[in-house]
Design a protein around this motif. Structure first.
Motif, PDB file in Angstrom:
ATOM      1  N   THR A   1     -17.191   1.398  -1.315  1.00 48.08           N
ATOM      2  CA  THR A   1     -15.918   1.643  -1.988  1.00 48.08           C
ATOM      3  C   THR A   1     -15.906   3.066  -2.523  1.00 48.08           C
TER       4      THR A   1
ATOM      5  N   HIS B   1      -0.588  -0.171  -5.148  1.00 49.95           N
ATOM      6  CA  HIS B   1      -0.312  -1.342  -4.316  1.00 49.95           C
ATOM      7  C   HIS B   1      -0.735  -2.648  -4.980  1.00 49.95           C
TER       8      HIS B   1
ATOM      9  N   GLU C   1      -8.798  -4.856  -1.948  1.00 47.72           N
ATOM     10  CA  GLU C   1      -7.823  -5.056  -3.024  1.00 47.72           C
ATOM     11  C   GLU C   1      -6.484  -5.577  -2.504  1.00 47.72           C
TER      12      GLU C   1
ATOM     13  N   ALA D   1      -3.938   5.445  -6.189  1.00 45.05           N
ATOM     14  CA  ALA D   1      -4.704   4.533  -5.321  1.00 45.05           C
ATOM     15  C   ALA D   1      -4.427   3.077  -5.674  1.00 45.05           C
ATOM     16  N   GLN D   2      -4.087   2.822  -6.919  1.00 46.53           N
ATOM     17  CA  GLN D   2      -3.893   1.443  -7.363  1.00 46.53           C
ATOM     18  C   GLN D   2      -2.430   0.996  -7.375  1.00 46.53           C
TER      19      GLN D   2
ATOM     20  N   ARG E   1     -12.153  -0.147   0.271  1.00 41.63           N
ATOM     21  CA  ARG E   1     -11.800  -0.565  -1.094  1.00 41.63           C
ATOM     22  C   ARG E   1     -10.370  -1.078  -1.140  1.00 41.63           C
ATOM     23  N   LEU E   2      -9.444  -0.330  -0.555  1.00 39.79           N
ATOM     24  CA  LEU E   2      -8.040  -0.718  -0.578  1.00 39.79           C
ATOM     25  C   LEU E   2      -7.820  -2.041   0.168  1.00 39.79           C
TER      26      LEU E   2
ATOM     27  N   PRO F   1      -4.412  -0.120   4.739  1.00 34.96           N
ATOM     28  CA  PRO F   1      -5.388   0.588   3.903  1.00 34.96           C
ATOM     29  C   PRO F   1      -5.846   1.923   4.492  1.00 34.96           C
TER      30      PRO F   1
ATOM     31  N   ARG G   1      -2.994   4.446   3.873  1.00 36.41           N
ATOM     32  CA  ARG G   1      -2.967   4.802   2.443  1.00 36.41           C
ATOM     33  C   ARG G   1      -4.145   5.713   2.088  1.00 36.41           C
ATOM     34  N   ALA G   2      -5.317   5.396   2.622  1.00 37.04           N
ATOM     35  CA  ALA G   2      -6.494   6.223   2.341  1.00 37.04           C
ATOM     36  C   ALA G   2      -6.302   7.636   2.885  1.00 37.04           C
TER      37      ALA G   2
ATOM     38  N   ALA H   1      -4.406  -4.130  -0.076  1.00 39.46           N
ATOM     39  CA  ALA H   1      -3.381  -3.131   0.263  1.00 39.46           C
ATOM     40  C   ALA H   1      -2.897  -3.313   1.695  1.00 39.46           C
TER      41      ALA H   1
END
Length: 183
Positions: A61, A170, A120, A167-168, A116-117, A125, A128-129, A122
């Protein structure tokens, strides 16, 4: 030689630095670079690898806020964005340097953040990353250029909190990590 290469590539980019420049900066004959590394491109790969050894990123992560703080402190110390950022932003025809830099970013930053996403929940991901890491690269480049006064004046911790909050975005508010930047 490796330290001189890292410093020069970080400040001036791959294309602008010659093997002779590196040799002079290191206080050695430039022919030693060919002897020990084989080529400027191989020395660049070694410089990127060496530069990445100093980065503390979890392979599973990525805490984007903490990584941002570390990356910005490193850029502040060197007074330049670093060899990877320089290569990614270069418009040169030296595809090998850009490819090496992009591979490094995918392996060390995008993949861990995407993992990580995904964990979580997302959507997309990897996309988004890539967006978040692209934002980080832009922040590093623009902050060291002093093009944006407020960005240059912000503490790395403030910038890290902003990117971690992004990052958070979503995650539903009830699912966010307690104590995280996004509340």
């Amino acid at each position: 030689m490796l330290g001189a290469a890292r410093e020069l590539f970080a400040r001036h980019g791959y294309e602008a630095v010659t093997v002779r420049d590196i040799g002079e900066h290191a206080g050695v004959d430039a022919s030693l670079i060919a002897r020990y590394f084989g080529s400027k491109a191989a020395l660049y790969r070694a410089a990127v690898d060496e530069d990445s050894l100093n980065v503390n990123v979890s392979p599973e992560t990525l805490d984007l806020g903490a990584f941002t703080v570390e990356a910005l402190h490193r850029a502040d110390r060197r007074g330049a964005p670093g060899p990877v950022v320089q290569a990614l932003l270069s418009r040169s025809d030296v595809a090998e340097a850009r490819t090496t830099a992009a591979d490094e970013v995918r392996t060390r930053l995008i993949s861990p953040l995407a993992n990580r996403l995904a964990a979580e929940g997302a959507d997309d991901p990897v996309g988004r990353a890539e967006v978040l890491i692209s934002c980080l690269i832009g922040v590093i480049a623009l902050r060291t250029s002093s093009s944006f006064e407020r960005l240059s004046a912000m503490r790395p911790e403030e910038i890290g909190a902003i990117l971690e909050a992004a990052a958070q975005t979503h995650i539903e508010p009830a699912q966010r990590v307690p104590g995280s930047a996004a509340k």
